[in-house]
Design an enzyme around this catalytic site. Sequence first.
Site, short mmCIF file in Angstrom:
data_model
loop_
_atom_site.label_atom_id
_atom_site.label_comp_id
_atom_site.label_asym_id
_atom_site.label_seq_id
_atom_site.Cartn_x
_atom_site.Cartn_y
_atom_site.Cartn_z
N ASP A 44 33.75 23.86 22.53
CA ASP A 44 33.07 23.35 21.14
C ASP A 44 33.40 21.72 21.12
OD1 ASP A 44 31.59 23.76 18.45
OD2 ASP A 44 33.19 22.52 18.12
N GLU B 128 33.43 17.83 19.24
CA GLU B 128 32.75 17.02 18.30
C GLU B 128 32.66 15.63 18.90
OE1 GLU B 128 32.62 18.63 15.55
OE2 GLU B 128 33.61 20.30 16.07
N ASP C 210 26.65 20.89 22.68
CA ASP C 210 27.67 20.73 23.53
C ASP C 210 27.44 20.34 24.85
OD1 ASP C 210 29.94 21.72 21.37
OD2 ASP C 210 28.22 23.04 21.51
N HIS D 192 34.27 22.34 11.95
CA HIS D 192 34.02 20.90 12.36
C HIS D 192 35.25 20.31 13.25
CE1 HIS D 192 29.97 21.32 11.23
NE2 HIS D 192 30.39 21.24 9.79
N ASP E 97 36.72 25.36 15.65
CA ASP E 97 35.54 26.16 16.02
C ASP E 97 35.42 26.90 17.29
OD1 ASP E 97 34.39 24.88 13.97
OD2 ASP E 97 33.31 23.49 14.98
P1 AMP Z 1 30.04 21.07 15.07
O1 AMP Z 1 30.42 21.77 16.23
O2 AMP Z 1 29.01 21.91 14.25
O3 AMP Z 1 31.47 20.66 14.52
O4 AMP Z 1 29.06 19.81 15.37
C1 AMP Z 1 29.21 18.89 16.67
C2 AMP Z 1 28.93 17.52 16.32
O5 AMP Z 1 27.76 17.41 15.75
C3 AMP Z 1 30.06 16.80 14.97
O6 AMP Z 1 31.11 16.40 15.43
C4 AMP Z 1 29.09 15.89 14.73
O7 AMP Z 1 29.19 14.82 15.73
C5 AMP Z 1 27.72 16.52 14.78
N1 AMP Z 1 27.18 16.97 13.55
C6 AMP Z 1 27.40 18.12 13.14
N2 AMP Z 1 26.95 18.46 11.74
C7 AMP Z 1 26.19 17.20 11.50
C8 AMP Z 1 25.71 16.79 10.03
N3 AMP Z 1 25.57 17.75 9.19
N4 AMP Z 1 25.37 15.52 10.36
C9 AMP Z 1 25.49 14.65 11.36
N5 AMP Z 1 26.30 14.99 12.47
C10 AMP Z 1 26.61 16.29 12.49
MG MG Z 2 32.59 22.10 16.36
#
Ligand code: AMP
Ligand code: MG
Length: 178
Positions: free
Chosen positions: A7, A9, A100, A157, A162
């Site tokens: 996962d 970020e 990813d 996040h 995650d």
């Molecule tokens: P996640 O694995 O769901 O934490 O998301 C991976 C990446 O996607 C995050 O580090 C952000 O760069 C981007 N991301 C996720 N959700 C959002 C959101 N609601 N708005 C903007 N970017 C997002």
């Molecule tokens: Mg994440």
Amino acid sequence: MNHIIVDLEATCWKSWKLRNAMEIIEIGAVKLSADLEELAMFGRFVKPVIHPQLSSFCTKLTSITQEEVDKAAGFSAVFSEFMAWVGPEPYYWYSWGDFDCKQFGKDLAYHQLAWPERETHYTNLKYLFADQRDLPKPVGMMKALRMLEIEFSGRHHRGIDDAKHIAQIAKIVLKGKG
Ligand code: AMP
Ligand code: MG
């Protein structure tokens, strides 16, 4: 075959207009053995170079601070550390959604690196989960956890947190794969 659950970020802003400028700021991963035992975890921050300054939106979303990325190594160094952690054994790799896989591709291209030659089969667990359960459409990781009655502990996040939870889903999904 080991199973590597990843996962990432990335830098982000309230507006998705800048999505092409997104860069990895954390690689979180869990390694499972062929029989789905947890072998190891990997969590590293990455220093972004296109937009070195994190937006307040990004810090709020991920909880990752400016100081944490300032102190981190760059993508090339962290990626090679990650591949060393993946190890020499053959593996399949997984994530929840296609973000990813795509983001790895972008950062590798930006840093003029190739996918590792031994890059192996990638599975989008979000689709596999939806297929297995005949869901009308794929669901987010948090919804999948609720469906499996798995409580989220840690910080949603954050790559490492995650990845730990996606690995729990992976164990169930891969057992059901037969
Ligand atoms: P996640 O694995 O769901 O934490 O998301 C991976 C990446 O996607 C995050 O580090 C952000 O760069 C981007 N991301 C996720 N959700 C959002 C959101 N609601 N708005 C903007 N970017 C997002
Ligand atoms: Mg994440």
